[in-house]
Design a protein around this motif. Structure first.
Motif, PDB file in Angstrom:
ATOM      1  N   ASP A  29       0.797  -1.316   0.093  1.00 12.79           N
ATOM      2  CA  ASP A  29      -0.024  -0.082   0.002  1.00 12.79           C
ATOM      3  C   ASP A  29       0.725   1.328  -0.118  1.00 12.79           C
ATOM      4  O   ASP A  29       2.043   1.189   0.109  1.00 12.79           O
ATOM      5  CB  ASP A  29      -1.026   0.055   1.007  1.00 12.79           C
ATOM      6  N   LEU A  30       0.338   2.316   0.022  1.00 15.07           N
ATOM      7  CA  LEU A  30       0.892   3.653  -0.509  1.00 15.07           C
ATOM      8  C   LEU A  30       2.327   4.071  -0.082  1.00 15.07           C
ATOM      9  O   LEU A  30       2.916   4.144  -0.793  1.00 15.07           O
ATOM     10  CB  LEU A  30      -0.367   4.916   0.016  1.00 15.07           C
ATOM     11  N   LEU A  31       2.335   3.994   1.390  1.00 20.14           N
ATOM     12  CA  LEU A  31       3.894   4.350   1.874  1.00 20.14           C
ATOM     13  C   LEU A  31       4.816   3.192   2.232  1.00 20.14           C
ATOM     14  O   LEU A  31       5.795   3.265   2.797  1.00 20.14           O
ATOM     15  CB  LEU A  31       3.743   5.378   2.900  1.00 20.14           C
ATOM     16  N   ALA A  32       4.121   2.069   2.239  1.00 24.21           N
ATOM     17  CA  ALA A  32       5.120   0.974   2.589  1.00 24.21           C
ATOM     18  C   ALA A  32       6.275   0.769   1.821  1.00 24.21           C
ATOM     19  O   ALA A  32       7.305   0.285   2.253  1.00 24.21           O
ATOM     20  CB  ALA A  32       4.065  -0.454   2.227  1.00 24.21           C
ATOM     21  N   PRO A  33       6.429   1.099   0.449  1.00 25.23           N
ATOM     22  CA  PRO A  33       7.765   1.066   0.051  1.00 25.23           C
ATOM     23  C   PRO A  33       8.917   1.823   0.671  1.00 25.23           C
ATOM     24  O   PRO A  33       9.967   1.392   0.972  1.00 25.23           O
ATOM     25  CB  PRO A  33       7.731   1.620  -1.397  1.00 25.23           C
ATOM     26  N   LEU A  34       8.298   2.991   1.441  1.00 26.80           N
ATOM     27  CA  LEU A  34       9.219   3.898   2.170  1.00 26.80           C
ATOM     28  C   LEU A  34       9.462   3.505   3.711  1.00 26.80           C
ATOM     29  O   LEU A  34      10.442   3.615   4.371  1.00 26.80           O
ATOM     30  CB  LEU A  34       8.735   5.180   2.367  1.00 26.80           C
ATOM     31  N   ASP A  35       8.285   3.024   4.112  1.00 27.13           N
ATOM     32  CA  ASP A  35       8.505   2.988   5.924  1.00 27.13           C
ATOM     33  C   ASP A  35       8.581   1.511   6.306  1.00 27.13           C
ATOM     34  O   ASP A  35       8.739   1.216   7.479  1.00 27.13           O
ATOM     35  CB  ASP A  35       7.331   3.580   6.419  1.00 27.13           C
ATOM     36  N   THR A  36       8.974   0.569   5.263  1.00 27.53           N
ATOM     37  CA  THR A  36       9.583  -0.676   6.105  1.00 27.53           C
ATOM     38  C   THR A  36      10.839  -1.008   5.696  1.00 27.53           C
ATOM     39  O   THR A  36      11.454  -1.541   6.246  1.00 27.53           O
ATOM     40  CB  THR A  36       8.644  -2.147   5.324  1.00 27.53           C
ATOM     41  N   PRO A  37      11.820  -0.425   5.340  1.00 27.60           N
ATOM     42  CA  PRO A  37      11.686   0.191   3.790  1.00 27.60           C
ATOM     43  C   PRO A  37      12.292  -0.710   2.566  1.00 27.60           C
ATOM     44  O   PRO A  37      13.209  -1.571   2.912  1.00 27.60           O
ATOM     45  CB  PRO A  37      12.809   1.402   3.839  1.00 27.60           C
ATOM     46  N   LEU A  38      11.430  -0.484   1.673  1.00 28.60           N
ATOM     47  CA  LEU A  38      11.880  -1.410   0.686  1.00 28.60           C
ATOM     48  C   LEU A  38      12.807  -0.643  -0.444  1.00 28.60           C
ATOM     49  O   LEU A  38      13.757  -1.280  -1.100  1.00 28.60           O
ATOM     50  CB  LEU A  38      10.757  -1.777  -0.348  1.00 28.60           C
ATOM     51  N   ILE A  39      12.422   0.554  -0.591  1.00 30.05           N
ATOM     52  CA  ILE A  39      13.292   1.374  -1.211  1.00 30.05           C
ATOM     53  C   ILE A  39      13.859   2.970  -0.439  1.00 30.05           C
ATOM     54  O   ILE A  39      13.186   3.132   0.776  1.00 30.05           O
ATOM     55  CB  ILE A  39      12.758   2.013  -2.685  1.00 30.05           C
ATOM     56  N   THR A  40      14.753   3.324  -1.038  1.00 25.98           N
ATOM     57  CA  THR A  40      15.415   4.939  -0.233  1.00 25.98           C
ATOM     58  C   THR A  40      14.322   5.795  -0.575  1.00 25.98           C
ATOM     59  O   THR A  40      13.759   5.657  -1.735  1.00 25.98           O
ATOM     60  CB  THR A  40      16.642   5.273  -0.795  1.00 25.98           C
ATOM     61  N   GLN A  41      14.264   7.078   0.124  1.00 25.43           N
ATOM     62  CA  GLN A  41      13.326   8.225  -0.167  1.00 25.43           C
ATOM     63  C   GLN A  41      13.893   8.595  -1.713  1.00 25.43           C
ATOM     64  O   GLN A  41      13.015   9.026  -2.452  1.00 25.43           O
ATOM     65  CB  GLN A  41      13.795   9.028   0.676  1.00 25.43           C
ATOM     66  N   GLU A  42      15.296   8.509  -1.923  1.00 24.77           N
ATOM     67  CA  GLU A  42      15.754   9.477  -3.163  1.00 24.77           C
ATOM     68  C   GLU A  42      14.965   8.287  -4.368  1.00 24.77           C
ATOM     69  O   GLU A  42      14.586   8.842  -5.169  1.00 24.77           O
ATOM     70  CB  GLU A  42      17.112   9.367  -3.410  1.00 24.77           C
ATOM     71  N   MET A  99       6.879   4.926  10.081  1.00 30.93           N
ATOM     72  CA  MET A  99       7.876   6.048   9.796  1.00 30.93           C
ATOM     73  C   MET A  99       8.757   5.779   8.617  1.00 30.93           C
ATOM     74  O   MET A  99       9.227   4.561   8.594  1.00 30.93           O
ATOM     75  CB  MET A  99       8.531   6.245  11.040  1.00 30.93           C
ATOM     76  N   VAL A 100       9.067   6.727   7.931  1.00 28.32           N
ATOM     77  CA  VAL A 100      10.172   6.632   6.747  1.00 28.32           C
ATOM     78  C   VAL A 100      11.220   7.125   7.354  1.00 28.32           C
ATOM     79  O   VAL A 100      11.437   8.017   7.935  1.00 28.32           O
ATOM     80  CB  VAL A 100       9.628   7.581   5.608  1.00 28.32           C
ATOM     81  N   PRO A 101      12.293   6.258   7.340  1.00 26.41           N
ATOM     82  CA  PRO A 101      13.832   6.567   7.723  1.00 26.41           C
ATOM     83  C   PRO A 101      14.111   7.934   7.605  1.00 26.41           C
ATOM     84  O   PRO A 101      14.494   8.738   8.417  1.00 26.41           O
ATOM     85  CB  PRO A 101      14.684   5.552   7.090  1.00 26.41           C
ATOM     86  N   ALA A 102      13.823   8.607   6.102  1.00 27.74           N
ATOM     87  CA  ALA A 102      14.471   9.849   6.028  1.00 27.74           C
ATOM     88  C   ALA A 102      13.477  10.635   6.589  1.00 27.74           C
ATOM     89  O   ALA A 102      13.926  12.010   6.772  1.00 27.74           O
ATOM     90  CB  ALA A 102      14.309  10.159   4.370  1.00 27.74           C
ATOM     91  N   TRP A 103      12.417  10.556   7.340  1.00 32.18           N
ATOM     92  CA  TRP A 103      11.654  11.267   7.791  1.00 32.18           C
ATOM     93  C   TRP A 103      11.674  11.505   9.330  1.00 32.18           C
ATOM     94  O   TRP A 103      11.215  12.438  10.087  1.00 32.18           O
ATOM     95  CB  TRP A 103      10.077  10.984   7.722  1.00 32.18           C
ATOM     96  N   ASP A 104      12.631  10.577   9.788  1.00 31.55           N
ATOM     97  CA  ASP A 104      12.551  10.419  11.450  1.00 31.55           C
ATOM     98  C   ASP A 104      13.147  11.572  11.930  1.00 31.55           C
ATOM     99  O   ASP A 104      12.324  12.186  13.005  1.00 31.55           O
ATOM    100  CB  ASP A 104      13.409   9.132  11.736  1.00 31.55           C
ATOM    101  N   ALA A 105      14.040  12.348  11.511  1.00 32.39           N
ATOM    102  CA  ALA A 105      14.705  13.390  12.092  1.00 32.39           C
ATOM    103  C   ALA A 105      13.772  14.678  11.882  1.00 32.39           C
ATOM    104  O   ALA A 105      13.692  15.629  13.017  1.00 32.39           O
ATOM    105  CB  ALA A 105      16.229  13.856  11.713  1.00 32.39           C
ATOM    106  N   HIS A 106      12.879  14.753  10.961  1.00 27.74           N
ATOM    107  CA  HIS A 106      11.962  15.930  10.706  1.00 27.74           C
ATOM    108  C   HIS A 106      11.086  15.857  11.611  1.00 27.74           C
ATOM    109  O   HIS A 106      10.365  16.880  12.294  1.00 27.74           O
ATOM    110  CB  HIS A 106      11.704  15.903   9.339  1.00 27.74           C
TER     111      HIS A 106
END
Length: 193
Positions: A29-42, A99-106
């Protein structure tokens, strides 16, 4: 989403459709590629940009997405204040997030977790996300609480349904006053804390 898309010069429906197409390509689903993560934010940003270009003939720049997404965001003070009061009373207050790894600090700049949350269960760290049962089991193991002693407050109903299926109580967050009243009623009925 609406405000963010306005800054990009696209409609929210276009952004959501592109995000969904990228997620579908991974079978999630929508954000799963990012928050498990399957791929990087970039990688995700580049893939969403490519879908928008191909499907909508729209050029957008999603570089530095996390900083731009969180720009100008503030904490929900009524809710955060209530959580602080509960924590001060001895209620175990934790955070479970897809949580998306790249969003954690934000997000931490919006709501500092120190002194508020006794534990953080982040999807990207545990490899499971709400509403999957695995993330609830991780939280139980880390806190020592039984499922019937746990409450998930979440703004997404399917996450609440996942919590209930895992044996937890769940409150669908729609506004702070309602969530506070429901949580207080539940905590009042489930003493000791």
């Amino acid at each position: 989403m609406a405000g963010f898309c306005t800054k990009l010069g696209i409609r929210p429906q276009q952004m959501l459709a592109a995000m969904e197409k990228v997620a579908d390509s991974y079978g999630v689903d929508l954000l799963a590629p990012l928050d498990t993560p399957l791929i990087t934010q970039e990688e995700w940003s580049a893939q969403v940009e490519a879908v928008l270009r191909a499907d909508e003939a729209v050029e957008v720049d999603l570089s530095d997405f996390p900083a731009r997404w969180f720009e100008g965001r503030t904490a929900n003070e009524p809710w955060v204040g209530h959580l602080r009061r509960l924590s001060a009373r001895g209620v175990f207050v934790g955070l479970m997030s897809n949580m998306v790894p790249a969003w954690d600090a934000h997000w931490r700049r919006v709501v500092a977790p120190e002194g508020l949350f006794k534990d953080l269960v982040m999807s990207f760290e545990v490899g499971s996300r709400k509403p999957e049962p695995g993330i609830f089991r991780v939280a139980e193991e880390r806190t020592g609480f039984q499922p019937h002693e746990c409450v998930l407050v979440d703004d997404i109903e399917k996450n609440c349904a996942g919590a209930r299926e895992a044996g937890w109580h769940a409150i669908h967050y729609t506004d702070p006053a309602r969530a506070i009243a429901e949580l207080d009623a539940l905590l009042g009925a489930s003493r000791p804390e």
